[in-house]
Design a protein around this motif. Structure first.
Motif, PDB file in Angstrom:
ATOM      1  N   GLN A 308      57.830   3.890  14.239  1.00 40.87           N
ATOM      2  CA  GLN A 308      58.629   4.571  13.231  1.00 40.87           C
ATOM      3  C   GLN A 308      59.474   5.739  13.745  1.00 40.87           C
ATOM      4  O   GLN A 308      60.418   6.143  13.076  1.00 40.87           O
ATOM      5  CB  GLN A 308      57.702   5.093  12.116  1.00 40.87           C
ATOM      6  CG  GLN A 308      57.116   3.992  11.249  1.00 40.87           C
ATOM      7  CD  GLN A 308      58.179   3.201  10.509  1.00 40.87           C
ATOM      8  OE1 GLN A 308      59.161   3.757  10.035  1.00 40.87           O
ATOM      9  NE2 GLN A 308      57.997   1.891  10.423  1.00 40.87           N
ATOM     10  N   VAL A 309      59.152   6.294  14.921  1.00 43.92           N
ATOM     11  CA  VAL A 309      59.793   7.534  15.346  1.00 43.92           C
ATOM     12  C   VAL A 309      61.303   7.393  15.533  1.00 43.92           C
ATOM     13  O   VAL A 309      62.065   8.326  15.287  1.00 43.92           O
ATOM     14  CB  VAL A 309      59.127   8.093  16.634  1.00 43.92           C
ATOM     15  CG1 VAL A 309      59.428   7.218  17.848  1.00 43.92           C
ATOM     16  CG2 VAL A 309      59.539   9.537  16.872  1.00 43.92           C
ATOM     17  N   ASP A 310      61.778   6.200  15.954  1.00 44.42           N
ATOM     18  CA  ASP A 310      63.215   5.983  16.094  1.00 44.42           C
ATOM     19  C   ASP A 310      63.831   5.386  14.837  1.00 44.42           C
ATOM     20  O   ASP A 310      65.041   5.172  14.785  1.00 44.42           O
ATOM     21  CB  ASP A 310      63.501   5.081  17.303  1.00 44.42           C
ATOM     22  CG  ASP A 310      63.370   5.836  18.625  1.00 44.42           C
ATOM     23  OD1 ASP A 310      63.878   6.967  18.700  1.00 44.42           O
ATOM     24  OD2 ASP A 310      62.744   5.310  19.550  1.00 44.42           O
ATOM     25  N   LYS A 311      63.016   5.101  13.813  1.00 42.71           N
ATOM     26  CA  LYS A 311      63.527   4.579  12.543  1.00 42.71           C
ATOM     27  C   LYS A 311      63.558   5.684  11.495  1.00 42.71           C
ATOM     28  O   LYS A 311      64.606   6.013  10.948  1.00 42.71           O
ATOM     29  CB  LYS A 311      62.654   3.407  12.067  1.00 42.71           C
ATOM     30  CG  LYS A 311      62.733   2.184  12.979  1.00 42.71           C
ATOM     31  CD  LYS A 311      61.879   1.040  12.439  1.00 42.71           C
ATOM     32  CE  LYS A 311      61.975  -0.183  13.348  1.00 42.71           C
ATOM     33  NZ  LYS A 311      61.155  -1.314  12.839  1.00 42.71           N
ATOM     34  N   LEU A 312      62.397   6.253  11.193  1.00 42.31           N
ATOM     35  CA  LEU A 312      62.332   7.333  10.201  1.00 42.31           C
ATOM     36  C   LEU A 312      62.911   8.626  10.746  1.00 42.31           C
ATOM     37  O   LEU A 312      63.439   9.443   9.995  1.00 42.31           O
ATOM     38  CB  LEU A 312      60.880   7.564   9.772  1.00 42.31           C
ATOM     39  CG  LEU A 312      60.223   6.464   8.947  1.00 42.31           C
ATOM     40  CD1 LEU A 312      58.772   6.822   8.650  1.00 42.31           C
ATOM     41  CD2 LEU A 312      60.981   6.225   7.645  1.00 42.31           C
ATOM     42  N   GLY A 313      62.799   8.821  12.058  1.00 39.81           N
ATOM     43  CA  GLY A 313      63.279  10.057  12.652  1.00 39.81           C
ATOM     44  C   GLY A 313      62.165  11.058  12.897  1.00 39.81           C
ATOM     45  O   GLY A 313      61.045  10.911  12.405  1.00 39.81           O
ATOM     46  N   ARG A 314      62.486  12.106  13.664  1.00 43.40           N
ATOM     47  CA  ARG A 314      61.496  13.102  14.066  1.00 43.40           C
ATOM     48  C   ARG A 314      61.157  14.046  12.900  1.00 43.40           C
ATOM     49  O   ARG A 314      59.994  14.339  12.633  1.00 43.40           O
ATOM     50  CB  ARG A 314      62.025  13.960  15.213  1.00 43.40           C
ATOM     51  CG  ARG A 314      62.078  13.310  16.592  1.00 43.40           C
ATOM     52  CD  ARG A 314      62.918  12.101  16.708  1.00 43.40           C
ATOM     53  NE  ARG A 314      63.423  11.858  18.039  1.00 43.40           N
ATOM     54  CZ  ARG A 314      63.799  10.679  18.471  1.00 43.40           C
ATOM     55  NH1 ARG A 314      63.684   9.607  17.690  1.00 43.40           N
ATOM     56  NH2 ARG A 314      64.285  10.541  19.681  1.00 43.40           N
ATOM     57  N   ARG A 315      62.211  14.540  12.221  1.00 42.35           N
ATOM     58  CA  ARG A 315      62.020  15.587  11.212  1.00 42.35           C
ATOM     59  C   ARG A 315      61.151  15.140  10.031  1.00 42.35           C
ATOM     60  O   ARG A 315      60.225  15.862   9.645  1.00 42.35           O
ATOM     61  CB  ARG A 315      63.398  16.068  10.730  1.00 42.35           C
ATOM     62  CG  ARG A 315      63.363  17.333   9.883  1.00 42.35           C
ATOM     63  CD  ARG A 315      64.778  17.870   9.675  1.00 42.35           C
ATOM     64  NE  ARG A 315      64.757  19.107   8.898  1.00 42.35           N
ATOM     65  CZ  ARG A 315      64.843  19.165   7.587  1.00 42.35           C
ATOM     66  NH1 ARG A 315      64.955  18.042   6.884  1.00 42.35           N
ATOM     67  NH2 ARG A 315      64.815  20.330   6.958  1.00 42.35           N
ATOM     68  N   PRO A 316      61.410  13.966   9.425  1.00 43.43           N
ATOM     69  CA  PRO A 316      60.560  13.551   8.298  1.00 43.43           C
ATOM     70  C   PRO A 316      59.084  13.416   8.673  1.00 43.43           C
ATOM     71  O   PRO A 316      58.200  13.790   7.892  1.00 43.43           O
ATOM     72  CB  PRO A 316      61.155  12.192   7.885  1.00 43.43           C
ATOM     73  CG  PRO A 316      62.555  12.217   8.387  1.00 43.43           C
ATOM     74  CD  PRO A 316      62.515  13.010   9.642  1.00 43.43           C
ATOM     75  N   LEU A 317      58.808  12.899   9.870  1.00 46.02           N
ATOM     76  CA  LEU A 317      57.419  12.740  10.298  1.00 46.02           C
ATOM     77  C   LEU A 317      56.746  14.099  10.471  1.00 46.02           C
ATOM     78  O   LEU A 317      55.573  14.279  10.100  1.00 46.02           O
ATOM     79  CB  LEU A 317      57.354  11.941  11.608  1.00 46.02           C
ATOM     80  CG  LEU A 317      57.685  10.450  11.504  1.00 46.02           C
ATOM     81  CD1 LEU A 317      57.764   9.818  12.888  1.00 46.02           C
ATOM     82  CD2 LEU A 317      56.653   9.711  10.647  1.00 46.02           C
ATOM     83  N   MET A 318      57.473  15.062  11.029  1.00 48.13           N
ATOM     84  CA  MET A 318      56.905  16.405  11.200  1.00 48.13           C
ATOM     85  C   MET A 318      56.616  17.060   9.847  1.00 48.13           C
ATOM     86  O   MET A 318      55.596  17.732   9.668  1.00 48.13           O
ATOM     87  CB  MET A 318      57.864  17.289  12.004  1.00 48.13           C
ATOM     88  CG  MET A 318      58.003  16.899  13.471  1.00 48.13           C
ATOM     89  SD  MET A 318      56.509  17.204  14.443  1.00 48.13           S
ATOM     90  CE  MET A 318      56.579  18.985  14.641  1.00 48.13           C
ATOM     91  N   LEU A 319      57.508  16.890   8.873  1.00 52.79           N
ATOM     92  CA  LEU A 319      57.322  17.491   7.551  1.00 52.79           C
ATOM     93  C   LEU A 319      56.107  16.896   6.837  1.00 52.79           C
ATOM     94  O   LEU A 319      55.267  17.614   6.299  1.00 52.79           O
ATOM     95  CB  LEU A 319      58.584  17.291   6.697  1.00 52.79           C
ATOM     96  CG  LEU A 319      59.803  18.132   7.106  1.00 52.79           C
ATOM     97  CD1 LEU A 319      61.049  17.672   6.336  1.00 52.79           C
ATOM     98  CD2 LEU A 319      59.560  19.615   6.855  1.00 52.79           C
ATOM     99  N   VAL A 320      56.014  15.568   6.851  1.00 56.13           N
ATOM    100  CA  VAL A 320      54.885  14.898   6.191  1.00 56.13           C
ATOM    101  C   VAL A 320      53.570  15.271   6.874  1.00 56.13           C
ATOM    102  O   VAL A 320      52.561  15.556   6.213  1.00 56.13           O
ATOM    103  CB  VAL A 320      55.084  13.368   6.208  1.00 56.13           C
ATOM    104  CG1 VAL A 320      53.812  12.647   5.752  1.00 56.13           C
ATOM    105  CG2 VAL A 320      56.243  12.970   5.308  1.00 56.13           C
TER     106      VAL A 320
END
Length: 448
Positions: A308-320
């Motif tokens: 998911q890191v190259d699909k959802l992106g870095r920022r959304p994963l860090m926030l969640v």
């Protein structure tokens, strides 16, 4: 553009995995202490202060390792640094296994930390520099994957060695020589980083490496982009350059993310699993079984993060991840405070591990490996990762002391607050980096 035709995916993944074997050793040294602590408490008659210092001594070595690796990587290249890290791993593993006194153990655990620190900086940096932008997040996350594989396998070995007698801990540490040797042999096959080769004036070698990674057009365009980013750069790097006004915003974000990844508190769960479950009445066998469960969940959700890191992106994963951990820690603290059954505590612990594994664990390393300019990436990465290991030392050193004074549950209320502050920081300061080349990220930094 079809990246499968533009890039040699098999070659890129191959060299990324070889480099990421350093992550396996990182995972080994990180996890072995959890299984060994019940034996070491008896072996060396540890009180809470010495237990915290023994656990954190690895981090003190890591700080030195990062400082050494930053200079070594910029002066001699990424590959020699990886080879030195592998040698240190091998020698320290054997030495710890034969430790007879606490002082000797601490010195060698510190030495092991030097190897861990070097690998923790050089492996993701190397992978970021050999990976095309489209797959860089996934490839850097391979390093985190090997870290969690190292944690899982080490926890399994610890579990099966638990009945080997009071010297079981010696085998736990000594077996680290096996993956160290595999890593050392693998590194000899790696090419040098093309970005380091360009920086050191070896354009022909850089073009040769890039031609293996992708097409001739890809190699040429990448070389031109690297040349632009290196214009005006000096070959000699200094830590003073890291704090120049132009790059200061990236450095501040890198340090803050590194410190947050540790102060979020999850490594207390990894390193003190036995302490946490002992507080709710679990026996030694159950404590070691929980370390294996943690390792399995960690692995599954790290694989999900890579996807998911190259699909959802870095920022959304860090926030969640940061907000999710804040909530889960409050629930876990209540469970420990009220002596919920070990099975319920296990559920909350595993939920926290899964949240961390899909967010802060891989994404922090990805961001640190990509947000710094080419000409100072080595020293800037070392500053960020030194900060990470300093925060790790403070975290694991203070936990036994805080747990003794506040109860095992007490520190988790503190970690919940830190995670919420981390959520606010990411929301305010961290921008998305997916899909951009390292040189594009650098140009955006200069413009802003």
């Amino acid at each position: 553009m079809n990246s499968s035709k533009t890039f040699n995916s098999r070659y890129i993944i191959g060299i990324s995995f070889i480099s990421a074997l350093g992550g396996y050793l990182f995972g080994f040294d990180f996890a072995v202490i959890s299984g060994a602590l019940p034996f070491l408490r008896t072996q060396f008659a540890l009180d809470p202060v010495w237990e915290g210092f023994l656990t954190g001594s690895l981090a003190l070595g890591c700080i030195i390792g990062c400082l050494l690796a930053g200079n070594l990587a910029d002066r001699y290249g990424r590959k020699p640094g990886l080879m030195v890290a592998a040698l240190i791993f091998a020698v320290s593993s054997i030495g710890i296994a034969f430790s007879q006194t606490l002082t000797y153990f601490l010195v060698l655990r510190f030495a092991a930390g030097i190897g861990v620190g070097m690998a923790s900086m050089l492996c993701p940096m190397y992978i970021a520099e050999v990976s095309p932008a489209e797959v860089r997040g996934r490839n850097v996350a391979i390093n985190q994957l090997t870290v969690v594989i190292g944690i899982l396998i080490t926890n399994l070995v610890n579990y099966f060695l638990a009945d080997a007698g009071h010297d079981a801990w010696r085998w736990m540490f000594g077996l680290g020589v096996v993956p160290s040797a595999v890593f050392l042999i693998g590194v000899t096959w790696l090419p040098e980083s093309p970005r380091w080769l360009m920086k050191s004036g070896q354009a022909a070698k850089a073009r040769h490496v890039l031609a293996k990674i992708g097409t001739a057009d890809f190699a040429e365009s990448t070389m031109k982009a690297i040349e632009r980013s290196l214009s005006g750069a000096t070959t000699k790097q200094s830590y003073k350059m890291v704090f120049e006004k132009a790059v200061r915003p990236a450095v501040v974000i890198g340090i803050a993310l590194a410190v947050f990844q540790q102060f979020c508190g999850i490594n207390v769960v990894f390193n003190y699993t036995s302490t946490i479950f002992e507080s709710v009445g679990a026996n030694l066998n159950r404590q070691l079984f929980e370390t294996v469960s943690i390792g399995i969940v960690n692995l599954v959700f790290t694989l999900l993060a890579m996807w998911q890191v190259d699909k959802l992106g870095r920022r959304p994963l860090m926030l969640v991840g940061s907000l999710g951990l804040s909530i889960l820690y409050i629930v876990l603290a209540i469970a420990l405070q009220n002596h919920f059954p070990a099975t319920l505590v296990s559920i909350f612990v595993l939920l926290a591990i899964s949240t961390y594994a899909i967010s802060l664990a891989p994404v922090t390393w990805v961001l640190i490996s990509e947000i710094f300019p080419n000409k100072i990436r080595g020293v800037a990465s070392s500053v960020a990762i030194v900060s990470l290991w300093a925060a790790y030392f403070i975290l694991v050193f203070t936990f036994p002391i805080l747990a003794q004074k506040l109860g095992t549950y007490g520190p988790f209320y503190l970690y919940a607050g830190i995670c919420f502050l981390g959520f606010l920081f990411v929301k305010a300061r961290v921008k998305e980096t997916k899909g951009q080349t390292l040189e594009e990220l650098e140009e955006n930094l200069i413009r802003h």
